[in-house]
Design an enzyme around this catalytic site. Structure first.
Site, PDB file in Angstrom:
ATOM      1  N   GLU A   1     -18.326  81.992  36.450  1.00  0.00           N
ATOM      2  CA  GLU A   1     -17.855  80.913  35.979  1.00  0.00           C
ATOM      3  C   GLU A   1     -16.428  80.637  36.551  1.00  0.00           C
ATOM      4  O   GLU A   1     -15.698  81.174  35.847  1.00  0.00           O
ATOM      5  CB  GLU A   1     -17.814  80.690  34.267  1.00  0.00           C
TER       6      GLU A   1
ATOM      7  N   ASP B   1     -19.446  84.806  32.256  1.00  0.00           N
ATOM      8  CA  ASP B   1     -18.614  83.701  31.371  1.00  0.00           C
ATOM      9  C   ASP B   1     -17.224  83.973  31.496  1.00  0.00           C
ATOM     10  O   ASP B   1     -16.758  85.199  31.284  1.00  0.00           O
ATOM     11  CB  ASP B   1     -19.081  83.778  29.823  1.00  0.00           C
TER      12      ASP B   1
HETATM   13  C1  NOJ Z   1     -17.761  79.104  28.684  1.00  0.00           C
HETATM   14  C2  NOJ Z   1     -18.838  78.609  28.230  1.00  0.00           C
HETATM   15  O1  NOJ Z   1     -19.855  77.996  29.193  1.00  0.00           O
HETATM   16  C3  NOJ Z   1     -18.651  77.870  27.005  1.00  0.00           C
HETATM   17  O2  NOJ Z   1     -19.791  77.166  26.316  1.00  0.00           O
HETATM   18  C4  NOJ Z   1     -17.831  78.766  26.016  1.00  0.00           C
HETATM   19  O3  NOJ Z   1     -17.688  77.976  24.980  1.00  0.00           O
HETATM   20  C5  NOJ Z   1     -16.621  79.404  26.366  1.00  0.00           C
HETATM   21  N1  NOJ Z   1     -17.102  79.952  27.876  1.00  0.00           N
HETATM   22  C6  NOJ Z   1     -16.251  80.626  25.887  1.00  0.00           C
HETATM   23  O4  NOJ Z   1     -17.325  81.583  25.843  1.00  0.00           O
END
Ligand code: NOJ
Length: 599
Positions: A309, A240
């Site tokens: 991500e 993430d």
């Molecule tokens: C990316 C995640 O996909 C999202 O859902 C989240 O709110 C943020 N990162 C913070 O962790």
């Protein structure tokens, strides 16, 4: 933090004479049958299916999806052809950000089940050659994580430096945050802590304090977490917010993003937009990724995949995420393609060609939607060009185009639960119904992410087969479930579900679509996006997607690509489209798709 119930389970299995796997075997990812050589890593050209656990299948009637629910649907996922499931966070959490605020990294949140349920999910998935990919949130924890509670307790405790603590800036005797950094979720990114009399930095909600990745103890603690899940059988991690680990050590103010009037642009939360050059994608993150890769390879016998991500600005930035020596992420997400968000042939051609030729042979991971973005129905537009969510006149045609770009490209494909039945974005109609805090804060400009998180539509029965909770499902079930659901689509050979299944089967079994190189065709055409997939053995498949609502006819000449054959054997085409006789003339209806083997 270790789970004793599971340790006991393992021990009793051993005493009963059951075969106890070694740690490396436990970490083994699926070994999907692949027409490619057996040395090809399992995740190459694979299909990864994202599950938002709250919304997939509720097994205990509390209105919230859970692990046993997912286990009960593994046969469905196997039949669809998925190689791995990415689970968004299932760890204990106050659920401020629905799991992305983790308070214990080595346990399971009771609302999703137990560690024994997790072990069973991994074991059952493995029987079906499906790997389980965990979401690893490294950038921040919950403010209820004991790490943070300790860190916040004083300036001298052993974890005092585990988070991003800063003294205030004093302006005219008034306390101010150290700089102008803003949270992605609105407001200053700095929160005053009265006990420490300092600010802490939070890129996301106030309840998600950022960890200090310059501290070696933080790294070791998080690498331990990775090892813990690898030893429990995780096939990989989706990392993430991985480009957010580091911030400018000098805490410099971010430059503002200026509008046409030369003034800072204002975002949905009323903040001045900043560029994020001091808070995103800093070079220090690469050291961490290398160390994490080493740790995961050591624990996972090279079979654990690291997915990032990675919302990045260019193919060059994306390439860096694989590491200078291929020693960082195996699959940073390529958001350059799926999030073009409009049917622009030239841009798709350019971006996919860049992924094919600009990543030094590394594997791109294409993705069109996820739990943070509207579903693929956003590619439907209203007269003003704005996304027209719902079942528009070309809903299914557009879905077939998107799926074709995703699965017939030379990539690892990541899809989101419900894509395969054409589930549509269903944002809340009233502020009072919003569950995602950013939707409450940003309403009505930002309605939050509930619209893409609605429960899976399994059948036309009560609660769409998702739950037995009645009106109490955590998000309402869209009314469309009565006609748009898995059971109904099973019965219709022309449904989206069948399109997805057939495409995924081709991606796995057709040599050209599995691993053939991808070559752009008809590069001056701005209506139809076409490409060739070709193997070294000469197998060749053409793919054509009409990006317009008007019928189009395309003609191919593959001599420049070294293919002299001109005959076609249709592999898939939009239902009702005419059968072409040769590559010289392929007719496509509005948003029509054609996939054919050249012979
Ligand atoms: C990316 C995640 O996909 C999202 O859902 C989240 O709110 C943020 N990162 C913070 O962790």
């Amino acid at each position: 933090m270790k789970d004793f119930a599971s340790l006991l389970l393992l021990l009793s299995a051993f005493l009963c004479g059951a075969e106890l796997q070694t740690q490396a075997q436990q970490a083994a990812a699926p070994a999907p049958s692949s027409p490619a050589s057996t040395s090809t890593p399992w995740w190459k050209n694979a299909v990864i299916y994202e599950i938002y656990p709250r919304s997939f299948q509720d097994s205990n009637g509390d209105g919230i999806g859970d692990l046993n629910g997912i286990t009960s649907r593994l046969d469905y996922l196997q039949k669809l052809g998925v190689d791995a499931i990415w689970l968004t966070p299932i760890y204990p959490s106050p659920q401020v950000d629905f799991g992305y605020d983790i308070s214990n990294y080595e346990a399971i949140d009771a609302q999703y089940g137990t560690m024994a349920d997790f072990d069973r999910l991994v074991a059952e998935a493995r029987k079906r050659n499906i790997g389980i990919i965990m979401d690893l949130v490294l950038n921040h924890t919950s403010d209820k994580d004991p790490w943070f509670e300790q860190s916040a307790s004083s300036r001298t405790n052993p974890k005092a430096d585990w988070y991003m603590w800063r003294d205030p800036k004093m302006v005219d005797g008034q306390r101010q945050p150290p700089n102008n950094w803003i949270s992605d979720f609105g407001g200053s990114a700095w929160q005053w802590d009265p006990a420490r009399r300092q600010y802490y930095y939070h890129e996301f909600y106030v309840q998600q304090p950022d960890l200090n990745w310059s501290n070696p103890q933080v790294r070791q603690a998080m690498f331990d977490v990775a090892r813990f899940w690898i030893h429990r059988g995780a096939a990989g991690f989706r990392l993430d917010a991985i480009t957010s680990l580091f911030e400018d050590p000098q805490d410099r103010d971010e430059p503002y993003v200026l509008g046409p009037d030369g003034q800072p642009r204002i975002d949905a939360y009323g903040d001045k937009e900043v560029t994020n050059i001091y808070t995103d994608n800093l070079p220090e993150e690469h050291d961490v990724l290398r160390e994490l890769r080493q740790a995961s390879e050591a624990a996972g016998a090279h079979r654990v995949v690291l997915i990032g991500e990675t919302y990045l600005r260019s193919i060059n930035d994306l390439r860096k995420m694989y590491g200078a020596n291929n020693d960082e992420l195996q699959l940073p997400m390529d958001m350059q393609v799926g999030f073009i968000n409009r049917f622009d042939v030239a841009l798709f051609r350019q971006r996919i060609d860049e992924a094919e030729t600009g990543l030094d042979g590394d594997e791109p991971l294409f993705v069109f939607d996820n739990h943070d973005n509207p579903r693929w129905d956003r590619y439907q537009k209203d007269a003003a060009g704005a996304p027209a969510f719902g079942y528009g006149p070309h809903h299914d045609d557009i879905g077939r185009v998107i799926a074709t770009v995703l699965f017939a490209s030379h990539d690892t494909a990541m899809m989101y639960y419900g894509d395969e039945i054409g589930m549509v974005t269903t944002p809340p109609a009233r502020k009072a119904d919003v569950r995602d805090p950013i939707g409450i804060k940003g309403w009505p400009k930002e309605k939050g992410r509930d619209g893409e998180r609605t429960p899976m539509q399994w059948n036309a029965g009560p609660d769409a087969g998702f739950s037995s909770a009645g009106v109490n499902t955590w998000l309402p079930i869209p009314a469309s479930y009565k006609t748009s659901n898995v059971a109904a689509e099973e019965r219709d050979p022309e449904s989206m579900l069948h399109w997805y299944r057939q495409l995924i089967a081709l991606k796995k079994n057709d040599p050209a679509l599995h691993e053939g190189e991808e070559i752009m065709l008809n590069t001056a055409d701005d209506h139809v996006f076409s490409w060739l997939r070709k193997t070294a053995n000469g197998e060749a498949v053409i793919v054509a997607c009409n990006f317009t609502a008007q019928p189009q006819t395309v003609s191919f000449d593959l001599s420049a690509q070294g293919v002299s054959r001109t005959g076609l054997k249709t592999l898939m085409k939009t239902p009702g489209a005419p059968e072409p006789h040769s590559i010289a003339s392929v007719e496509l209806g509005p948003y029509g798709v054609y996939i054919g083997q050249v012979r």
